[in-house]
Design a protein around this motif. Structure first.
Motif, PDB file in Angstrom:
ATOM      1  N   THR A   1       0.834  -1.193   0.000  1.00 16.11           N
ATOM      2  CA  THR A   1       0.000   0.000   0.000  1.00 16.11           C
ATOM      3  C   THR A   1       0.873   1.248   0.000  1.00 16.11           C
ATOM      4  O   THR A   1       1.966   1.243   0.552  1.00 16.11           O
ATOM      5  CB  THR A   1      -0.960   0.028   1.211  1.00 16.11           C
ATOM      6  N   SER A   2       0.369   2.290  -0.621  1.00 16.86           N
ATOM      7  CA  SER A   2       1.056   3.582  -0.613  1.00 16.86           C
ATOM      8  C   SER A   2       0.550   4.463   0.516  1.00 16.86           C
ATOM      9  O   SER A   2       1.020   5.582   0.695  1.00 16.86           O
ATOM     10  CB  SER A   2       0.834   4.306  -1.948  1.00 16.86           C
ATOM     11  N   SER A   3      -0.381   3.957   1.288  1.00 13.06           N
ATOM     12  CA  SER A   3      -0.969   4.720   2.384  1.00 13.06           C
ATOM     13  C   SER A   3       0.075   5.003   3.460  1.00 13.06           C
ATOM     14  O   SER A   3       0.899   4.149   3.774  1.00 13.06           O
ATOM     15  CB  SER A   3      -2.136   3.937   2.986  1.00 13.06           C
ATOM     16  N   GLU A   4       0.012   6.193   4.022  1.00 13.31           N
ATOM     17  CA  GLU A   4       0.914   6.549   5.132  1.00 13.31           C
ATOM     18  C   GLU A   4       0.639   5.670   6.351  1.00 13.31           C
ATOM     19  O   GLU A   4       1.532   5.371   7.117  1.00 13.31           O
ATOM     20  CB  GLU A   4       0.741   8.026   5.502  1.00 13.31           C
TER      21      GLU A   4
ATOM     22  N   PHE B   1       3.371  -0.980  -8.280  1.00 14.73           N
ATOM     23  CA  PHE B   1       4.001   0.287  -7.913  1.00 14.73           C
ATOM     24  C   PHE B   1       5.009   0.768  -8.946  1.00 14.73           C
ATOM     25  O   PHE B   1       5.818   1.650  -8.684  1.00 14.73           O
ATOM     26  CB  PHE B   1       4.658   0.164  -6.548  1.00 14.73           C
TER      27      PHE B   1
ATOM     28  N   ARG C   1       6.101   4.513  -9.511  1.00 17.99           N
ATOM     29  CA  ARG C   1       5.649   5.236  -8.323  1.00 17.99           C
ATOM     30  C   ARG C   1       6.605   4.973  -7.177  1.00 17.99           C
ATOM     31  O   ARG C   1       7.507   4.146  -7.272  1.00 17.99           O
ATOM     32  CB  ARG C   1       4.250   4.766  -7.917  1.00 17.99           C
ATOM     33  N   ALA C   2       6.376   5.666  -6.079  1.00 17.10           N
ATOM     34  CA  ALA C   2       7.186   5.442  -4.874  1.00 17.10           C
ATOM     35  C   ALA C   2       6.939   4.014  -4.378  1.00 17.10           C
ATOM     36  O   ALA C   2       5.852   3.474  -4.557  1.00 17.10           O
ATOM     37  CB  ALA C   2       6.805   6.450  -3.795  1.00 17.10           C
TER      38      ALA C   2
ATOM     39  N   PRO D   1       6.076   0.835  -1.996  1.00 15.77           N
ATOM     40  CA  PRO D   1       4.998   0.702  -0.989  1.00 15.77           C
ATOM     41  C   PRO D   1       5.517   0.926   0.419  1.00 15.77           C
ATOM     42  O   PRO D   1       6.702   0.814   0.660  1.00 15.77           O
ATOM     43  CB  PRO D   1       4.511  -0.724  -1.188  1.00 15.77           C
TER      44      PRO D   1
END
Length: 99
Positions: A14-17, A93, A96-97, A99
């Motif tokens: 997940t990319s969630s903080e 990903f 993208r950054a 995960p």
């Protein structure tokens, strides 16, 4: 003989903080031949197996302590190491950054 039911290990990121946030979006890494998307045509590479995909089947019958390589694979995927990503059919990903 084979089993009538199949338990699968799924690797997601997940990319969630905050990964514990219920709104966090989890994205699955797709393997080249491991069963996953039911709409995808089965992979046939006879008489050989994609070894990682094959090992994932056996890992589902055991714990991660019995398959420490899964922890190392997850670490390499988190680090976006090309050697590990090349074993996957799709990196959710990519571009993208991590995960």
């Amino acid at each position: 003989s084979i089993t009538k039911e199949r338990t699968e290990v799924v690797i997601q990121g997940t990319s969630s903080e905050d990964p514990n946030d219920p709104a966090a979006v989890w994205e699955e890494y797709d393997f080249k031949c491991k069963p996953g998307d039911l709409k995808r045509r089965p992979c046939f590479i006879s008489p050989y197996h994609y070894r990682l995909d094959w090992l994932m089947w056996f890992a589902a019958f055991q714990t991660y302590e019995q398959n420490e390589w899964i922890i190392h694979l997850a670490g390499k995927l988190l680090a976006q190491e090309e050697s590990a990503l090349s074993l996957m059919a799709r990196n959710p990903f990519a571009g993208r950054a991590p995960p």
